[in-house]
Design a protein around this motif. Structure first.
Motif, short mmCIF file in Angstrom:
data_model
loop_
_atom_site.label_atom_id
_atom_site.label_comp_id
_atom_site.label_asym_id
_atom_site.label_seq_id
_atom_site.Cartn_x
_atom_site.Cartn_y
_atom_site.Cartn_z
N ARG A 190 0.64 -1.10 -0.17
CA ARG A 190 -0.08 0.14 -0.14
C ARG A 190 0.79 1.21 -0.01
O ARG A 190 0.59 2.16 -0.92
N MET A 199 -4.19 6.49 2.87
CA MET A 199 -4.43 5.13 3.10
C MET A 199 -4.61 5.19 4.73
O MET A 199 -4.05 6.11 5.56
N GLN A 247 -12.02 0.23 5.81
CA GLN A 247 -11.50 1.15 4.73
C GLN A 247 -12.62 1.86 3.81
O GLN A 247 -12.64 3.23 3.66
#
Length: 209
Positions: free
Chosen positions: A130, A146, A157
């Motif tokens: 990520r 993120m 998320q």
């Protein structure tokens, strides 16, 4: 050895984000020795953003500082429970002074930006992937972020995107990495499509234009 291990991990993450050259490791730096338990840090302003940390610091000096303090919260807990913590204090007045000075010099209006895409994963142990993907997006001018948990659930998320108004989610996992694609999801419509990594930036720009 534990402290050196923490610094090594930090440096590894900084390299993934492509900002290792913006950080100087100073083993002589000390802050709040009575409660800091790990890595500590300070953010400073330099005369030229292209200069190294060792170049002359502007009149504003340090604008933020903090670190790891795993024992501090436990000091105020009746049962003395250990609560992992990390934090930073920001010199708001110094930053505002700097912003005013910059605005006067450039005669440009300051404005805020909105995140275009959240980089996510449906599986655990993909934090570094990520980080690599979000760094690529940043380098291409995409406003991305993120969640900072190591292994956040995909639902968490997606719910974060709904709460904050982020329109897209770029999802990676074992299969996506194997196929060289990223699953792009429209948060509002829940539409998903696999995009080759080379065309991801173009698709994000198209979806958010």
């Amino acid at each position: 050895m534990e402290a050196l291990k923490d610094l090594k991990l930090l440096h590894h993450y900084l390299e993934i984000f492509g900002v290792a050259d913006k950080v100087s490791f100073d083993l002589g730096l000390a802050r709040g020795l009575d409660y800091y338990t790990g890595v500590i840090y300070e953010a400073v302003l330099v005369d030229n953003p292209q200069d190294n940390y060792t170049d002359r610091i502007t009149e504003f000096g340090s604008i933020a500082a903090g670190g790891r303090y795993d024992d501090l919260v436990g000091m105020f807990d009746a049962k003395g429970r250990k609560v992992p913590c990390v934090g930073i204090s920001i010199g708001i007045e110094r930053i505002l002074s700097m912003a005013e000075k910059k605005a006067e010099e450039s005669f440009k209006n300051m404005r805020t930006t909105e995140t275009q895409v959240l980089v996510a994963s449906a599986q655990p142990h993909y934090v570094e992937e990520r980080m690599k993907l979000i760094t690529m997006l940043w380098n291409c001018g995409i406003k991305a972020e993120m969640l900072h948990k190591k292994n956040p659930k995909l639902l968490s998320q997606l719910q974060y995107c709904e709460r904050t108004g982020i329109p897209l989610v770029a999802i990676i996992g074992e299969q996506e990495l194997k196929d060289g694609v990223v699953k792009l999801r429209d948060v509002a419509t829940r539409e998903e499509v696999n995009i080759p990594r080379d065309y991801l930036v173009e698709e994000i720009q198209k979806w958010t234009s």
